[in-house]
Each structure stands twice: as structure tokens, then as C-alpha cells.
Design a protein around this motif. Structure first.
Motif, PDB file in Angstrom:
ATOM      1  N   GLU A  72       0.810  -1.213   0.000  1.00 25.38           N
ATOM      2  CA  GLU A  72       0.000   0.000   0.000  1.00 25.38           C
ATOM      3  C   GLU A  72       0.842   1.261   0.000  1.00 25.38           C
ATOM      4  O   GLU A  72       0.331   2.359  -0.172  1.00 25.38           O
ATOM      5  N   VAL A  73       2.163   1.130   0.167  1.00 22.73           N
ATOM      6  CA  VAL A  73       3.013   2.318   0.105  1.00 22.73           C
ATOM      7  C   VAL A  73       3.123   2.746  -1.341  1.00 22.73           C
ATOM      8  O   VAL A  73       2.713   2.037  -2.255  1.00 22.73           O
ATOM      9  N   ASN A  74       3.694   3.930  -1.571  1.00 16.39           N
ATOM     10  CA  ASN A  74       3.861   4.458  -2.923  1.00 16.39           C
ATOM     11  C   ASN A  74       4.493   3.404  -3.823  1.00 16.39           C
ATOM     12  O   ASN A  74       5.590   2.927  -3.556  1.00 16.39           O
ATOM     13  N   ILE A  75       3.803   3.067  -4.908  1.00 14.92           N
ATOM     14  CA  ILE A  75       4.246   1.971  -5.749  1.00 14.92           C
ATOM     15  C   ILE A  75       5.604   2.247  -6.361  1.00 14.92           C
ATOM     16  O   ILE A  75       6.401   1.333  -6.617  1.00 14.92           O
ATOM     17  N   GLN A  76       5.922   3.520  -6.629  1.00 11.92           N
ATOM     18  CA  GLN A  76       7.206   3.843  -7.228  1.00 11.92           C
ATOM     19  C   GLN A  76       8.367   3.520  -6.298  1.00 11.92           C
ATOM     20  O   GLN A  76       9.483   3.266  -6.750  1.00 11.92           O
ATOM     21  N   GLU A  77       8.106   3.543  -5.003  1.00 13.91           N
ATOM     22  CA  GLU A  77       9.146   3.181  -4.041  1.00 13.91           C
ATOM     23  C   GLU A  77       9.498   1.699  -4.156  1.00 13.91           C
ATOM     24  O   GLU A  77      10.579   1.269  -3.749  1.00 13.91           O
ATOM     25  N   MET A  78       8.587   0.907  -4.718  1.00 13.97           N
ATOM     26  CA  MET A  78       8.759  -0.538  -4.714  1.00 13.97           C
ATOM     27  C   MET A  78       9.249  -1.106  -6.032  1.00 13.97           C
ATOM     28  O   MET A  78       9.552  -2.287  -6.116  1.00 13.97           O
ATOM     29  N   VAL A  79       9.315  -0.292  -7.087  1.00 13.49           N
ATOM     30  CA  VAL A  79       9.629  -0.816  -8.410  1.00 13.49           C
ATOM     31  C   VAL A  79      10.942  -1.587  -8.425  1.00 13.49           C
ATOM     32  O   VAL A  79      11.030  -2.691  -8.973  1.00 13.49           O
ATOM     33  N   GLU A  80      11.958  -1.025  -7.822  1.00 12.22           N
ATOM     34  CA  GLU A  80      13.258  -1.696  -7.814  1.00 12.22           C
ATOM     35  C   GLU A  80      13.185  -3.045  -7.109  1.00 12.22           C
ATOM     36  O   GLU A  80      13.749  -4.048  -7.568  1.00 12.22           O
ATOM     37  N   ASN A  81      12.458  -3.097  -5.995  1.00 15.42           N
ATOM     38  CA  ASN A  81      12.320  -4.353  -5.255  1.00 15.42           C
ATOM     39  C   ASN A  81      11.514  -5.384  -6.047  1.00 15.42           C
ATOM     40  O   ASN A  81      11.846  -6.570  -6.073  1.00 15.42           O
ATOM     41  N   LEU A  82      10.444  -4.929  -6.687  1.00 20.32           N
ATOM     42  CA  LEU A  82       9.624  -5.823  -7.489  1.00 20.32           C
ATOM     43  C   LEU A  82      10.435  -6.405  -8.642  1.00 20.32           C
ATOM     44  O   LEU A  82      10.328  -7.597  -8.961  1.00 20.32           O
ATOM     45  N   GLU A  83      11.243  -5.554  -9.247  1.00 20.96           N
ATOM     46  CA  GLU A  83      12.099  -5.997 -10.345  1.00 20.96           C
ATOM     47  C   GLU A  83      13.045  -7.106  -9.876  1.00 20.96           C
ATOM     48  O   GLU A  83      13.225  -8.120 -10.551  1.00 20.96           O
ATOM     49  N   GLN A  84      13.607  -6.927  -8.700  1.00 19.76           N
ATOM     50  CA  GLN A  84      14.526  -7.924  -8.158  1.00 19.76           C
ATOM     51  C   GLN A  84      13.803  -9.222  -7.824  1.00 19.76           C
ATOM     52  O   GLN A  84      14.304 -10.321  -8.073  1.00 19.76           O
ATOM     53  N   ILE A  85      12.591  -9.110  -7.280  1.00 21.48           N
ATOM     54  CA  ILE A  85      11.813 -10.303  -6.935  1.00 21.48           C
ATOM     55  C   ILE A  85      11.506 -11.114  -8.198  1.00 21.48           C
ATOM     56  O   ILE A  85      11.654 -12.334  -8.223  1.00 21.48           O
ATOM     57  N   LEU A  86      11.097 -10.425  -9.264  1.00 20.07           N
ATOM     58  CA  LEU A  86      10.740 -11.127 -10.492  1.00 20.07           C
ATOM     59  C   LEU A  86      11.949 -11.789 -11.149  1.00 20.07           C
ATOM     60  O   LEU A  86      11.807 -12.761 -11.897  1.00 20.07           O
ATOM     61  N   PRO A  91       9.442 -18.937  -6.618  1.00 20.99           N
ATOM     62  CA  PRO A  91       8.193 -18.927  -7.390  1.00 20.99           C
ATOM     63  C   PRO A  91       7.043 -18.276  -6.622  1.00 20.99           C
ATOM     64  O   PRO A  91       6.272 -17.500  -7.194  1.00 20.99           O
ATOM     65  N   GLY A  92       6.933 -18.575  -5.333  1.00 17.59           N
ATOM     66  CA  GLY A  92       5.860 -17.983  -4.531  1.00 17.59           C
ATOM     67  C   GLY A  92       5.974 -16.475  -4.447  1.00 17.59           C
ATOM     68  O   GLY A  92       4.978 -15.751  -4.570  1.00 17.59           O
ATOM     69  N   ASP A  93       7.191 -15.977  -4.229  1.00 23.47           N
ATOM     70  CA  ASP A  93       7.399 -14.535  -4.160  1.00 23.47           C
ATOM     71  C   ASP A  93       7.112 -13.871  -5.507  1.00 23.47           C
ATOM     72  O   ASP A  93       6.528 -12.785  -5.572  1.00 23.47           O
ATOM     73  N   LYS A  94       7.522 -14.530  -6.586  1.00 19.58           N
ATOM     74  CA  LYS A  94       7.275 -13.979  -7.925  1.00 19.58           C
ATOM     75  C   LYS A  94       5.772 -13.853  -8.184  1.00 19.58           C
ATOM     76  O   LYS A  94       5.299 -12.832  -8.693  1.00 19.58           O
ATOM     77  N   ILE A  95       5.037 -14.894  -7.841  1.00 24.20           N
ATOM     78  CA  ILE A  95       3.587 -14.887  -8.076  1.00 24.20           C
ATOM     79  C   ILE A  95       2.914 -13.797  -7.246  1.00 24.20           C
ATOM     80  O   ILE A  95       2.042 -13.069  -7.742  1.00 24.20           O
ATOM     81  N   GLU A  96       3.324 -13.663  -5.975  1.00 29.05           N
ATOM     82  CA  GLU A  96       2.731 -12.626  -5.134  1.00 29.05           C
ATOM     83  C   GLU A  96       3.067 -11.243  -5.678  1.00 29.05           C
ATOM     84  O   GLU A  96       2.230 -10.338  -5.669  1.00 29.05           O
ATOM     85  N   ALA A  97       4.293 -11.067  -6.170  1.00 28.28           N
ATOM     86  CA  ALA A  97       4.694  -9.792  -6.756  1.00 28.28           C
ATOM     87  C   ALA A  97       3.875  -9.490  -8.011  1.00 28.28           C
ATOM     88  O   ALA A  97       3.427  -8.362  -8.224  1.00 28.28           O
ATOM     89  N   LEU A  98       3.654 -10.509  -8.834  1.00 27.42           N
ATOM     90  CA  LEU A  98       2.861 -10.323 -10.055  1.00 27.42           C
ATOM     91  C   LEU A  98       1.422  -9.945  -9.722  1.00 27.42           C
ATOM     92  O   LEU A  98       0.829  -9.079 -10.364  1.00 27.42           O
ATOM     93  N   HIS A  99       0.845 -10.588  -8.691  1.00 25.95           N
ATOM     94  CA  HIS A  99      -0.511 -10.247  -8.264  1.00 25.95           C
ATOM     95  C   HIS A  99      -0.572  -8.797  -7.790  1.00 25.95           C
ATOM     96  O   HIS A  99      -1.537  -8.069  -8.073  1.00 25.95           O
ATOM     97  N   LEU A 100       0.442  -8.376  -7.071  1.00 26.07           N
ATOM     98  CA  LEU A 100       0.493  -7.004  -6.575  1.00 26.07           C
ATOM     99  C   LEU A 100       0.566  -6.018  -7.729  1.00 26.07           C
ATOM    100  O   LEU A 100      -0.155  -5.021  -7.765  1.00 26.07           O
ATOM    101  N   ILE A 101       1.415  -6.308  -8.710  1.00 27.45           N
ATOM    102  CA  ILE A 101       1.570  -5.428  -9.872  1.00 27.45           C
ATOM    103  C   ILE A 101       0.250  -5.322 -10.634  1.00 27.45           C
ATOM    104  O   ILE A 101      -0.185  -4.240 -11.019  1.00 27.45           O
ATOM    105  N   GLY A 102      -0.407  -6.467 -10.844  1.00 28.94           N
ATOM    106  CA  GLY A 102      -1.666  -6.459 -11.584  1.00 28.94           C
ATOM    107  C   GLY A 102      -2.779  -5.743 -10.842  1.00 28.94           C
ATOM    108  O   GLY A 102      -3.509  -4.937 -11.419  1.00 28.94           O
TER     109      GLY A 102
END
Length: 336
Positions: A72-86, A91-102
Motif C-alpha cells: 500500500e506504500v507508494n508503488i514507485q518506491e517498490m519498483v526496484e524491489n519488485l524488479e529484483q523479486i521477479l 516462485p511464490g514470491d514472484k507470483i505474489e509480486a505479479l498479483h500485486l503489480i496487476g
């Protein structure tokens, strides 16, 4: 933990929020993670501010948990972290990250390439989640990538890609979806029909409602003779709207069906059929490759010329000679 570390259960029982906040600064990454998960549902402002800082934690595991649990924090703050997770997450972390992005509709250039790459992930569940996410984002830039998924062997990949293309509603997907409309699996055909209805262009609706087209689709689901006869009939009748059926038939397992499809694509002279023809320049049968050369010659285009020039290096002398002649004829037609 207890004897050798913080007793989180006791802190929770005492409602010691400040004690948990203090543990977010622990030198032990596991302690920081445990404190964060314990505080996950808190609405305490001080706790939330402290947890936000963990988005930039030096430990990648802490950053991952912070990113996934506190989206729920500013999504731009998380882009770098999401990129690293993907790229590097489980696999579980990737799927949760993808759900969050969508669900959040995250659109960022840095994520685009990683999202597209996730379609090729070795884990099937991640691939499916990536395709679904791309559909939720409705990004027209990924349409071509999703179209390639319609040729994948796994039925669930095809179905999910069709759903995504239906969400994006880009007209470029109409012909490939018409091709999917004659898939051997009813689940794929049903998904393709729904996607075409969502896109709703005149071409898409004509394919769904035209009785002649529906008859051709059914014939293309028949035996080898029916498919060959139908592919030839499309060319004889000049049915340009049935080109997607020919493109699909050009990949048929039977040589005679492929040849009939190639001849009809050449007869229709449609630019959208060139790529299907070029793919067949690698066909193991020389007579298929020979018909491809003849078909390409009927469709004036730089792309056709490229294919003919490649065929001019064919291992079969008949194909090579025919292609060399066609190259000169095509250059003349293109004013070269």
C-alpha cells in the motif's frame, strides 16, 4: 523465539507495539522480518513508518517481505524491489509480486522487460501469473508477445494468453484469435470466442457470426482430407477473412494440408500471411518449400523478398533455382 531471541508471542500478548517497532531495527535480518510480519496488520502510524524504511533494507530478503506485505506504500518506491523479486525471487514470491503489480496497475518501464521475461519463467504457475498480470495492465506494447503464447503447447498458457488479449482489446490480436478459434480443445475455442466478442471489431464479429466461416472452422477440425480440401477451398473462393485458418493450417502435421494452405495464402496475396510462409522455408519436405517460394512471389513485399533470398540458398536444387528466378522478379516488382 524466547531464550535465544525476542519473544514475539509475549510482545503481542502485552500489546507492546513499541517493542516490536524497536525490533525492526535489529541487526538480525530474521528478527526484522519476524517483527514486520507480526506488525503486518497494524494501523499504528509509527509502526507503518518504520516498516516503510525496510523497503530499502540492506538485506534482500527483508526488502522482499516489505515489498510483498506492504504494497500500500507508494508503488514507485517498490519498483526496484519488485524488479529484483521477479528476477531472483522464489516462485511464490514472484507470483505474489505479479498479483500485486496487476491489482495495483503498476506501469513502469523498468518492469516491462522483466514482466515479459516472466512469461518464459521455468515455473508454469509463474508463467500463468505473468500472462494474467499483463492482461490486467492492458498494456498494448505486450500484444505481440502474448500472441506468441497462442502457439504454446500447454493448453493453460494458450487460454490465459487469450484471456489477456481479450482484456487488452487490441485489433492486432483478431487474426491470431480467429486461428485459436479452431483449436482442438473446446476450452481454447470458448476463450477465443469470448475474447473476439470483447474486442468487437467488424472483422472479429464477422468471423463469429458468418455461417460460411463457421462451416470452414468446423471442416478444419475434421480429418486430413477435410482440412486439405477446406484450405484449398478458401483460396478458390478468395475468402480473405479466412486467412487466419490458412495460417493455422500451414503448421498442420500433414504435408498435403500445409501445401494446400500455402497455395491459398499465395492466391489471397495478403501481407499478413507472409510470416507463416517464411516459417515454412525450414520445412523438411522440399515440395513444401517449393510451393512457399511460388506463394511468396505472389505477395510483393520486402519481407517476401527476404524470404526468397533465403530460399535461394536452399539445399534442394529445384527450390534454389525457382527462388533465384523469383528474387529477380520480385526486385523488378519492387522497383529495385
Amino acid at each position: 523465539m524466547g531464550i535465544f531471541g525476542p519473544n514475539f508471542k509475549k510482545l503481542v500478548e502485552k500489546n507492546d507495539t513499541q517493542g516490536l517497532i524497536n525490533l525492526l531495527s535489529s541487526k538480525n535480518p530474521d528478527t526484522r522480518i519476524s517483527a514486520m510480519l507480526t506488525l503486518a496488520k497494524t494501523s499504528d502510524t509509527a509502526a507503518l513508518d518504520a516498516m516503510k524504511k525496510l523497503l530499502h533494507d540492506q538485506d534482500p530478503r527483508v526488502r522482499t517481505v516489505a515489498t510483498l506485505k506492504f504494497g500500500e506504500v507508494n508503488i514507485q518506491e517498490m519498483v526496484e524491489n519488485l524488479e529484483q523479486i521477479l528476477r531472483d525471487g522464489s516462485p511464490g514470491d514472484k507470483i505474489e509480486a505479479l498479483h500485486l503489480i496487476g491489482s495495483r496497475g503498476v506501469s513502469d518501464q523498468r518492469l516491462s522487460a522483466v514482466l515479459a521475461a516472466s512469461i518464459e519463467d521455468k515455473n508454469l504457475s509463474v508463467r500463468l501469473a505473468a500472462i494474467k498480470t499483463l492482461g490486467m495492465l492492458k498494456d498494448v506494447h505486450v500484444v505481440e508477445k502474448l500472441i506468441t503464447c497462442l502457439e504454446r503447447e500447454h493448453i493453460h498458457i494458450r487460454v490465459e494468453a487469450i484471456h489477456a488479449l481479450g482484456e487488452i482489446r487490441d485489433a492486432r490480436a483478431v487474426n491470431p484469435l480467429i486461428g485459436a478459434y479452431m483449436d482442438k480443445y473446446p476450452e481454447v475455442r470458448a476463450a477465443a470466442r469470448a475474447a473476439l466478442e470483447r474486442i468487437g471489431t467488424a472483422e472479429a464479429l464477422k468471423a463469429l457470426n458468418d455461417s460460411q466461416f463457421t462451416m470452414l472452422v468446423r471442416k478444419m477440425e475434421g480429418n486430413e482430407h477435410d482440412r486439405m480440401e477446406t484450405a484449398a477451398r478458401i483460396g478458390h473462393l478468395g475468402l480473405k477473412e479466412a486467412l487466419p485458418l490458412l495460417v493455422r493450417a500451414s503448421a498442420d502435421k500433414y504435408k498435403e494440408v500445409r501445401i494446400a494452405a500455402v497455395k491459398s495464402i499465395g492466391t489471397l496475396k495478403e501481407q499478413d500471411g507472409i510470416d507463416a510462409l517464411v516459417k515454412l522455408l525450414d520445412d523438411k519436405f522440399y515440395d513444401v518449400r517449393l510451393e512457399v517460394v511460388k506463394a511468396l512471389e505472389h505477395i510483393p513485399s520486402p519481407r517476401s523478398l527476404e524470404g526468397l533470398e533465403a530460399a535461394a540458398r536452399d539445399r534442394n536444387e529445384s527450390v534454389k533455382v525457382e527462388a533465384e528466378r523469383a528474387v529477380q522478379a520480385m526486385k523488378t516488382r519492387l522497383g529495385m
